[in-house]
Design an enzyme around this catalytic site. Structure first.
Site, PDB file in Angstrom:
ATOM      1  N   ASP A  34       0.853  -1.197   0.000  1.00  0.00           N
ATOM      2  CA  ASP A  34       0.000   0.000   0.000  1.00  0.00           C
ATOM      3  C   ASP A  34       0.885   1.243   0.000  1.00  0.00           C
ATOM      4  OD1 ASP A  34      -1.940  -1.818   0.266  1.00  0.00           O
ATOM      5  OD2 ASP A  34      -2.697  -1.131   2.224  1.00  0.00           O
ATOM      6  N   ASP A  36       3.923   1.670  -1.283  1.00  0.00           N
ATOM      7  CA  ASP A  36       4.473   1.969  -2.610  1.00  0.00           C
ATOM      8  C   ASP A  36       3.403   2.554  -3.523  1.00  0.00           C
ATOM      9  OD1 ASP A  36       6.923   1.178  -1.855  1.00  0.00           O
ATOM     10  OD2 ASP A  36       6.793  -0.849  -2.688  1.00  0.00           O
ATOM     11  N   SER A  83     -37.236  -3.038 -13.676  1.00  0.00           N
ATOM     12  CA  SER A  83     -37.077  -3.805 -12.434  1.00  0.00           C
ATOM     13  C   SER A  83     -37.352  -5.274 -12.740  1.00  0.00           C
ATOM     14  CB  SER A  83     -38.010  -3.262 -11.363  1.00  0.00           C
ATOM     15  OG  SER A  83     -39.317  -3.265 -11.852  1.00  0.00           O
ATOM     16  N   LEU A  84     -37.354  -6.097 -11.729  1.00  0.00           N
ATOM     17  CA  LEU A  84     -37.548  -7.536 -11.926  1.00  0.00           C
ATOM     18  C   LEU A  84     -38.835  -7.978 -11.251  1.00  0.00           C
ATOM     19  CD1 LEU A  84     -33.945  -8.743 -11.037  1.00  0.00           C
ATOM     20  CD2 LEU A  84     -35.002  -8.897 -13.283  1.00  0.00           C
ATOM     21  N   GLU A 113     -27.650 -15.611 -10.283  1.00  0.00           N
ATOM     22  CA  GLU A 113     -26.740 -14.606  -9.713  1.00  0.00           C
ATOM     23  C   GLU A 113     -27.260 -14.171  -8.352  1.00  0.00           C
ATOM     24  OE1 GLU A 113     -26.530 -11.235 -12.326  1.00  0.00           O
ATOM     25  OE2 GLU A 113     -25.626 -12.423 -13.921  1.00  0.00           O
ATOM     26  N   LYS A 115     -28.593 -11.426  -5.787  1.00  0.00           N
ATOM     27  CA  LYS A 115     -29.285 -10.141  -5.919  1.00  0.00           C
ATOM     28  C   LYS A 115     -28.694  -9.207  -4.868  1.00  0.00           C
ATOM     29  CE  LYS A 115     -33.868  -8.196  -6.675  1.00  0.00           C
ATOM     30  NZ  LYS A 115     -33.700  -6.962  -5.946  1.00  0.00           N
ATOM     31  N   ASP A 117     -27.836  -6.204  -2.567  1.00  0.00           N
ATOM     32  CA  ASP A 117     -28.752  -5.245  -1.960  1.00  0.00           C
ATOM     33  C   ASP A 117     -28.067  -3.883  -1.879  1.00  0.00           C
ATOM     34  OD1 ASP A 117     -31.053  -4.383  -0.893  1.00  0.00           O
ATOM     35  OD2 ASP A 117     -30.789  -5.293   1.073  1.00  0.00           O
ATOM     36  N   TYR A 224     -23.660  -6.504 -13.614  1.00  0.00           N
ATOM     37  CA  TYR A 224     -24.534  -7.617 -13.986  1.00  0.00           C
ATOM     38  C   TYR A 224     -25.158  -7.507 -15.370  1.00  0.00           C
ATOM     39  CZ  TYR A 224     -27.968  -4.409 -11.865  1.00  0.00           C
ATOM     40  OH  TYR A 224     -28.717  -3.326 -11.527  1.00  0.00           O
ATOM     41  N   LYS A 315     -36.947 -13.775  -3.939  1.00  0.00           N
ATOM     42  CA  LYS A 315     -36.658 -13.001  -2.724  1.00  0.00           C
ATOM     43  C   LYS A 315     -36.642 -13.934  -1.513  1.00  0.00           C
ATOM     44  CE  LYS A 315     -37.269  -8.752  -2.636  1.00  0.00           C
ATOM     45  NZ  LYS A 315     -37.152  -7.429  -3.079  1.00  0.00           N
ATOM     46  N   CYS A 409     -34.347   5.947  35.807  1.00  0.00           N
ATOM     47  CA  CYS A 409     -33.146   5.606  35.050  1.00  0.00           C
ATOM     48  C   CYS A 409     -32.407   4.465  35.758  1.00  0.00           C
ATOM     49  CB  CYS A 409     -32.241   6.830  34.956  1.00  0.00           C
ATOM     50  SG  CYS A 409     -30.655   6.453  34.207  1.00  0.00           S
ATOM     51  N   CYS A 412     -28.971   6.005  37.215  1.00  0.00           N
ATOM     52  CA  CYS A 412     -28.855   7.055  38.242  1.00  0.00           C
ATOM     53  C   CYS A 412     -30.163   7.273  38.996  1.00  0.00           C
ATOM     54  CB  CYS A 412     -28.370   8.358  37.611  1.00  0.00           C
ATOM     55  SG  CYS A 412     -29.613   9.119  36.566  1.00  0.00           S
ATOM     56  N   CYS A 427     -33.601   9.950  30.208  1.00  0.00           N
ATOM     57  CA  CYS A 427     -33.178  10.306  31.555  1.00  0.00           C
ATOM     58  C   CYS A 427     -32.724  11.755  31.483  1.00  0.00           C
ATOM     59  CB  CYS A 427     -32.012   9.423  32.013  1.00  0.00           C
ATOM     60  SG  CYS A 427     -31.184  10.118  33.453  1.00  0.00           S
ATOM     61  N   CYS A 433     -25.725  11.552  35.276  1.00  0.00           N
ATOM     62  CA  CYS A 433     -25.955  10.153  34.909  1.00  0.00           C
ATOM     63  C   CYS A 433     -24.696   9.587  34.224  1.00  0.00           C
ATOM     64  CB  CYS A 433     -27.174  10.110  33.985  1.00  0.00           C
ATOM     65  SG  CYS A 433     -27.585   8.477  33.414  1.00  0.00           S
TER      66      CYS A 433
HETATM   67  S1  IVH Z   1     -30.528  -7.680 -13.547  1.00  0.00           S
HETATM   68  C1  IVH Z   1     -34.123  -5.598 -16.073  1.00  0.00           C
HETATM   69  N1  IVH Z   1     -29.011  -8.716 -11.739  1.00  0.00           N
HETATM   70  O1  IVH Z   1     -32.394  -5.567  -8.592  1.00  0.00           O
HETATM   71  C2  IVH Z   1     -33.462  -5.550 -14.778  1.00  0.00           C
HETATM   72  N2  IVH Z   1     -30.394  -6.893 -11.100  1.00  0.00           N
HETATM   73  O2  IVH Z   1     -35.469  -5.373  -9.002  1.00  0.00           O
HETATM   74  C3  IVH Z   1     -32.176  -6.268 -14.872  1.00  0.00           C
HETATM   75  N3  IVH Z   1     -30.117  -6.205  -8.754  1.00  0.00           N
HETATM   76  O3  IVH Z   1     -32.761  -2.512 -10.205  1.00  0.00           O
HETATM   77  C4  IVH Z   1     -31.540  -6.302 -13.579  1.00  0.00           C
HETATM   78  N4  IVH Z   1     -28.593  -7.691  -8.230  1.00  0.00           N
HETATM   79  O4  IVH Z   1     -30.565  -2.903  -9.112  1.00  0.00           O
HETATM   80  C5  IVH Z   1     -29.935  -7.769 -12.004  1.00  0.00           C
HETATM   81  N5  IVH Z   1     -27.573  -9.732 -10.247  1.00  0.00           N
HETATM   82  C6  IVH Z   1     -28.476  -8.801 -10.505  1.00  0.00           C
HETATM   83  C7  IVH Z   1     -28.917  -7.878  -9.527  1.00  0.00           C
HETATM   84  C8  IVH Z   1     -29.893  -6.948  -9.875  1.00  0.00           C
HETATM   85  C9  IVH Z   1     -29.324  -6.667  -7.799  1.00  0.00           C
HETATM   86  C10 IVH Z   1     -31.089  -5.099  -8.588  1.00  0.00           C
HETATM   87  C11 IVH Z   1     -31.026  -4.074  -9.683  1.00  0.00           C
HETATM   88  C12 IVH Z   1     -32.422  -3.864 -10.157  1.00  0.00           C
HETATM   89  C13 IVH Z   1     -33.243  -4.579  -9.138  1.00  0.00           C
HETATM   90  C14 IVH Z   1     -34.408  -5.215  -9.834  1.00  0.00           C
END
Ligand code: IVH
Length: 670
Positions: A34, A36, A83-84, A113, A115, A117, A224, A315, A409, A412, A427, A433
């Site tokens: 680190d 260097d 979204s999914l 994969e 998911k 968070d 991803y 989920k 408390c 105290c 308190c 305290c």
């Molecule tokens: S693929 C068309 N892969 O989950 C959407 N999403 O509810 C393709 N997320 O907004 C998303 N891990 O932020 C994908 N391995 C993963 C993920 C992932 C987390 C999130 C992503 C997305 C949300 C979908």
């Protein structure tokens, strides 16, 4: 070093730093220390300071941050960020697979994969350079957070290999749990409130104005999906492997962060594995994402209005276990807030043994209708500390007594109070305290207050428990002999502590005022009070009307200040601080003139006759104001020799007057 040499050296250092950054953050396989690495980065920073026009948008120095973004621009996504669809059971996964099979010819491959968070991000690369990073926003448009994203070490600024000319890569930015814990530990030491969960903190961090703070917090990113690359490879799995060649961090197959399978059983095996082991991951996930692999199959499946049909999220249910309530204890925080905590029969949850769970406050206990020896359901939600979410009434003993709340408390024995509209009991015995007394000292020594070198929360704890200090004034009477007598205290540490305390006497008045920890007197309020009333004496004697006459001081703050000084014990502490020679009044800088009254300045670059700090001081001494960045409101930019070209451009675009050092001196003499 002449310019030609600088150009060559910048190129060498950039290439070397990029390589070592990749080895460290993407491959976890560093070749140099680190130290260097830092030396090389320092050298590059120095050259860039001397030759500012050699600074590029993709310099490794961007990792350190420093760019301030006042307002994040809105950017429309080239490809909407969808979204999914969610699923929660094997049956739902089977349904999804069967539907997909009906719509597609031939056999399907699935990629599983994690998911992650965190927060979704779309990053555009043009000609191998990171051009723009945009948050998801509402899916159609997001915010441009490029400067902040550039500080994330695992995201390449410059690509290697045979990358496409213009494409977007998407992924999830998250807070590694280790870094999240470190951040909270630091906040605890500074007396700042801790962050509740890594996801929200990652999201908040990404939108901070100062990219230096983002850089220090240590966010990370997994990628991803790619867009706009054409059919590079026939499927998603192979594409993910491919982008590793360009320098991206991809999920490890070996650690089972990603897997390709051809059956529902294969998918379920991956899901079950992570449902059981997710507690061991160094980051948080909230499920699994399953994607149809082959792109031509993805095309056949297409999209619904909100999400692709070729992918689905599984989920996890929040893991819930049952345990027995042994007792309830009441903790007193540094501000006097009382938190009820349940002691439980130890139980395994999410990979750790849980013995305690938060009950938050009196309302929560009442809502659960909690009885002693109840069998309770415990969950680990987004928060780090598990919580009790319900009671198994079948197990309740008929003679069990209700859990109530305490009146006094536990530390105290002072009568507790609950202010109107607040859920927490307090308190009120701030000065007497023990945990509050200790908390006040921790606050006083914190980074934003007196920032005492050589003294941390642990040492305060030991000094307090050992009876050597009981308030902030006692710190100034500590002797080397007393400190060295403590457990595990070496000569050097004892000396540092004593020196640190002594040096803190030089801190400006507003820091001392903030350090006292008067309720509602935060950093900004302390500055306003110091500016308005000038001394501790004036503040302590000020009438209510005099206090509220100060800029931004309202009734609540004024009352709190008066309450503080009404207490004899507080007055005594302040008197002692005065006697020890701390700054308890504003040290006025001599006002040379007010020719710059009402004018704001940005000072940038390198000057001949004066240093930058000297010029800034001259501006203030003549009634002007220094501001950090150029905006429409800036009156003058005082531009030195090597001011950055983008700043100069911005000033010119906004029509701001640009002054040389000589112009400035002439202005002062006008
Ligand atoms: S693929 C068309 N892969 O989950 C959407 N999403 O509810 C393709 N997320 O907004 C998303 N891990 O932020 C994908 N391995 C993963 C993920 C992932 C987390 C999130 C992503 C997305 C949300 C979908």
């Amino acid at each position: 070093m002449n310019r030609k040499e600088a150009i060559t050296r910048v190129a060498e250092l950039t290439s070397s730093l990029n390589r070592h950054n990749h080895l460290y953050y993407v491959e976890s396989n560093p070749e140099i220390s680190d130290y260097d690495f830092d030396m090389m980065l320092n050298e590059l920073q120095k050259i860039e300071l001397e030759f500012p026009d050699l600074v590029t948008d993709h310099s490794p120095t961007k990792r350190v941050g420093g760019d301030i973004t006042k307002k994040f621009d809105t950017v429309i996504h080239k490809y909407p960020m969808l979204s999914l669809a969610n699923s929660y059971s094997k049956e739902e996964i089977e349904e999804w697979v069967n539907r997909a099979k009906k719509l597609v010819d031939g056999n399907l491959e699935y990629v599983c994969e994690l998911k992650y968070d965190g927060v979704a991000i779309g990053i555009q690369y043009v000609n191998g350079k990171l051009k723009q990073a945009v948050t998801r926003g509402d899916g159609t448009q997001g915010e441009n957070v490029t400067s902040n994203v550039k500080t994330i070490r695992s995201i390449p600024l410059t690509l290697q290999g045979d990358y496409p000319g213009d494409f977007e890569i998407r992924g999830e930015i998250f807070f590694p749990l280790d870094n999240f814990r470190k951040l909270n530990e630091q906040r605890r030491k500074n007396g700042d409130p801790e962050f509740a969960n890594p996801r929200n903190t990652a999201s908040g961090t990404l939108k901070m104005q100062d990219s230096k703070v983002v850089s220090d917090r240590g966010l990370d990113c997994f990628l991803y999906g790619v867009y706009g690359t054409g059919d590079l490879k026939p499927g998603h799995f192979e594409t993910v492997q491919k982008v590793a060649d360009w320098g991206f961090k991809i999920p490890s197959e070996k650690k089972r962060y990603i897997e390709k399978t051809t059956s529902v059983d294969g998918v379920m095996d991956f899901i079950m594995h992570w449902d059981e082991h997710r507690g061991q991951l160094p980051f948080e996930i909230d499920g699994i994402v399953i994607k149809v692999n082959q792109y031509h199959n993805q095309e056949e499946l297409g999209y619904t209005a909100k999400s692709p049909r070729w992918a689905i999220a599984y989920k996890f249910k929040a893991e819930r276990v049952e345990s027995k309530l042994k007792s309830v204890v009441y903790q007193v925080g540094r501000t006097g807030a009382i938190t009820p905590v349940a002691n439980l029969q130890p139980i395994q949850l999410g990979g750790t043994t849980v013995k305690r769970a938060s009950l938050h406050n009196a309302d929560q206990i009442q809502k659960l209708d909690l009885h002693f020896e109840d069998s309770v359901y415990v969950e680990k939600g987004g928060e780090i500390i598990p919580k009790i979410v319900g009671v198994n009434l079948n197990e309740r003993k008929p003679e069990a007594e209700t859990v109530g709340f305490i009146d006094q408390c536990p530390e105290c024995q002072t009568e507790l109070i609950r202010r109107e509209g607040e859920a927490q009991h307090y308190c009120p015995n701030e000065v007497g305290c023990p945990p509050q007394k200790k908390g006040k000292i921790e606050h006083f020594i914190g980074r934003k207050a007196m920032d005492i070198d050589g003294l941390g929360a642990e040492t305060v704890d030991a000094l307090f428990e050992g009876g050597l200090i009981s308030n902030v004034a006692d710190l100034y009477e500590l002797t080397f002999d007393q400190v060295i007598g403590m457990d595990r205290m070496a000569d050097r540490s004892a000396n540092n502590l004593i020196d640190g305390v002594k040096a803190s006497k030089e801190k400006p008045f507003h820091k001392v005022l903030f350090g006292l920890g008067i309720r509602f007197v935060g950093e900004t309020v302390a500055k306003k009070l110091a500016k308005g009333l000038k001394s501790m004496e004036a503040i302590s004697k000020a009438s209510f009307d005099e206090l509220v006459a100060v800029d931004e001081i309202g009734d609540k703050i004024a009352m709190s200040i008066q309450e503080y000084f009404l207490d004899e014990r507080n007055r005594k502490i302040v008197e002692r601080l005065i006697a020890y020679g701390l700054n308890l009044e504003v040290v006025e800088k001599e006002q040379a003139s007010n020719v710059l009254e009402g004018k704001s300045f940005v000072v940038s670059g390198v000057f001949n006759a004066f240093s930058r700090p000297e010029l800034k001081e001259m501006i203030e001494a003549n009634g002007g104001k220094n501001v950090g960045s150029i905006s429409k409101k800036t009156d003058f930019v005082l531009a030195g020799d090597k001011m950055g070209p983008s700043k100069l451009q911005k000033a010119t675009d906004l029509g701001i007057k640009i002054l040389s050092e000589d112009d400035f001196i002439a202005l002062l003499n006008e």
